[in-house]
Design an enzyme around this catalytic site. Structure first.
Site, mmCIF file in Angstrom:
data_model
loop_
_atom_site.group_PDB
_atom_site.id
_atom_site.type_symbol
_atom_site.label_atom_id
_atom_site.label_comp_id
_atom_site.label_asym_id
_atom_site.label_seq_id
_atom_site.Cartn_x
_atom_site.Cartn_y
_atom_site.Cartn_z
ATOM 1 N N ALA A 81 7.472 -7.493 2.205
ATOM 2 C CA ALA A 81 7.414 -8.911 1.816
ATOM 3 C C ALA A 81 6.151 -9.266 1.041
ATOM 4 O O ALA A 81 6.198 -9.997 0.056
ATOM 5 C CB ALA A 81 7.512 -9.782 3.074
ATOM 6 N N THR A 124 5.252 0.431 5.586
ATOM 7 C CA THR A 124 4.792 1.656 6.259
ATOM 8 C C THR A 124 5.726 1.970 7.429
ATOM 9 O O THR A 124 6.173 3.114 7.587
ATOM 10 C CB THR A 124 3.332 1.493 6.729
ATOM 11 O OG1 THR A 124 2.536 1.200 5.579
ATOM 12 C CG2 THR A 124 2.823 2.750 7.401
ATOM 13 N N CYS A 167 -11.745 5.149 -1.488
ATOM 14 C CA CYS A 167 -13.080 5.459 -0.999
ATOM 15 C C CYS A 167 -12.984 5.681 0.497
ATOM 16 O O CYS A 167 -12.620 4.785 1.236
ATOM 17 C CB CYS A 167 -13.991 4.276 -1.287
ATOM 18 S SG CYS A 167 -15.694 4.640 -0.936
HETATM 19 N N1 PLP Z 1 4.978 1.989 -0.420
HETATM 20 C C1 PLP Z 1 4.349 1.608 -1.539
HETATM 21 C C2 PLP Z 1 4.827 2.122 -2.849
HETATM 22 C C3 PLP Z 1 3.243 0.762 -1.483
HETATM 23 O O1 PLP Z 1 2.621 0.373 -2.605
HETATM 24 C C4 PLP Z 1 2.801 0.316 -0.210
HETATM 25 C C5 PLP Z 1 1.594 -0.533 -0.093
HETATM 26 O O2 PLP Z 1 0.705 -0.490 -0.937
HETATM 27 C C6 PLP Z 1 3.483 0.726 0.933
HETATM 28 C C7 PLP Z 1 4.572 1.573 0.782
HETATM 29 C C8 PLP Z 1 3.065 0.250 2.297
HETATM 30 O O3 PLP Z 1 3.339 -1.126 2.395
HETATM 31 P P1 PLP Z 1 2.953 -2.061 3.636
HETATM 32 O O4 PLP Z 1 1.610 -2.601 3.326
HETATM 33 O O5 PLP Z 1 3.979 -3.150 3.684
HETATM 34 O O6 PLP Z 1 2.978 -1.236 4.859
#
Ligand code: PLP
Length: 386
Positions: free
Chosen positions: A203, A69, A327
């Site tokens: 990770a 994120t 949800c």
């Molecule tokens: N991008 C994708 C395609 C994801 O599946 C996810 C998490 O589900 C994220 C970004 C975000 O990942 P993180 O939990 O490391 O912030």
């Protein structure tokens, strides 16, 4: 217990856990010049090499973050802000596929709110869950200023692999920058960093710890830091690095480097799951089935078996999966991915995701299918009685 939710978080691999614990024991800051600091830095640099290798990138393209994120936000905000100074190369247009993760979609929309000159175009996807290349081609031809394109390497809900080489070609021809979210794809398919300008990794989706991720950045690509302070990571992401998380991330990436056998085993489990599911519930729909998909992911729905009911039933049987819908405030909202594919709302409300990984076994597959079969029978009896 039967854990089939690797796309949410893959349980930590033993080698990663060892690396985390070893790093926690070092007791030094990678920026310190004394012995413990040097030991910490050596661990971090080894992890950097291993993470870079996963995408065929150079180690110095890796910026460690707190997860995908943050990496998505750093790439999008960093690219737009970093392009402000560039004469005639200001980013004014952002193209995102409709099936991107919310970490990309929300950041892109926030950018458009913050910078009046930035316009966001959401690109349609096909009914099979693949980006519409023609829409990108046409979109890139229109408008002035530099464009930034964000397309994921493969979708996290249904696993469809996206045509990154073709997207990259279109982006390059238009002088656009390309951001690839490779979170679910990492370690499952070959990644080629040379096709893009920014790449996002996480990770905990590959058997490393939660709270560690990376943004890979091409040399010369615009990037303004979003965290400033001590100047760590060449000033692009300040703050003392999460050494144990990074060490665990590196160990997970290393484990995946020659993961051919593991991928074949996971693919076998996923295929077996889908075959058995179709035998138990011939009406089941597997999303993106005709497309090239990640070996790890099966997005499916059994019509009439609603996801929230199914998750409870599965959980009671010790089977852990995800719903293909979210949800919020007690209201089930249909997955934006399935909505973009034009999946009917009634079917999308039944969408589930089984995701497989290094710790999955045939026993997990059998337990999942048996539990789903039971649920289906119960639903059929209930609707017959009604
Ligand atoms: N991008 C994708 C395609 C994801 O599946 C996810 C998490 O589900 C994220 C970004 C975000 O990942 P993180 O939990 O490391 O912030």
């Amino acid at each position: 217990m039967h854990y089939l939710d690797h796309n949410a978080t893959s349980p930590i691999r033993p080698e990663s856990l060892l690396a985390v614990s070893h790093a926690l024991g070092i007791g030094g800051n990678p920026s310190s010049i004394h012995a413990n600091g040097r030991a910490a830095r050596a661990v971090m640099e080894e992890a950097r090499e291993r993470v870079a290798a996963l995408a065929g990138a150079k180690p110095d393209s890796v910026i460690f973050t707190s997860g995908a994120t943050e990496s998505c936000s750093l790439a999008l905000f960093g690219a737009v802000e970093g392009s402000l100074e560039a004469e005639n190369a200001r980013i004014t247009r952002i193209f995102v596929s409709a099936m991107e993760h919310k970490a990309v979609l929300a950041a892109a929309h926030r950018l458009a709110e913050r910078f009046a000159w930035v316009r966001v175009t959401v690109l349609p996807v096909t009914a099979d869950g693949v980006i519409d290349l023609e829409a990108l081609r046409v979109g890139l031809r229109e408008g002035k200023g530099r464009a930034l394109v964000a397309v994921m390497a493969a979708n996290n809900e249904i696993g469809t692999v996206q045509p990154i080489a073709a997207v990259s070609k279109l982006a390059r021809e238009a002088g656009a920058l390309l951001l690839v979210d490779a979170v679910p794809a990492a370690g499952k398919i070959a990644l080629d960093f040379s096709l893009c300008d920014y790449m996002v990794l996480s990770a905990h989706k590959m058997g490393g710890p939660q709270g560690a991720g990376a943004l890979l950045v091409r040399e010369g690509a615009p990037l303004a830091p979003q965290l400033v302070g001590g100047g760590q990571q060449k000033g692009l992401r300040a703050g003392t690095e999460n050494l144990s998380g990074i060490a665990g991330f590196g160990a997970a990436a290393h484990a995946l480097a020659d993961g051919e056998g593991e991928r074949a085993r996971i693919a076998h489990l996923r295929d077996h799951f889908e075959t058995a599911l179709k035998q138990a519930a011939p009406e089941a729909v597997i999303f993106g089935m005709e497309q090239n998909r990640l070996c790890s992911t099966s997005g499916f729905a059994i019509p009439g078996v609603r996801a929230e009911t199914a998750l409870i039933g599965l959980d009671l049987d010790g089977v852990m999966m995800s719903a293909g819908s979210t949800c919020s405030s007690g209201k089930l909202s249909v997955s934006h991915v399935l909505a973009a594919m034009g999946v009917e709302e009634k079917l999308a409300a039944c969408a589930l995701r089984a995701s497989f990984g290094w710790s999955s076994t045939m026993d997990d597959v059998q337990a999942a299918v048996e539990s789903l079969q039971k649920l289906r029978e119960r639903m059929t009896q209930t609707s017959e009685a009604a």
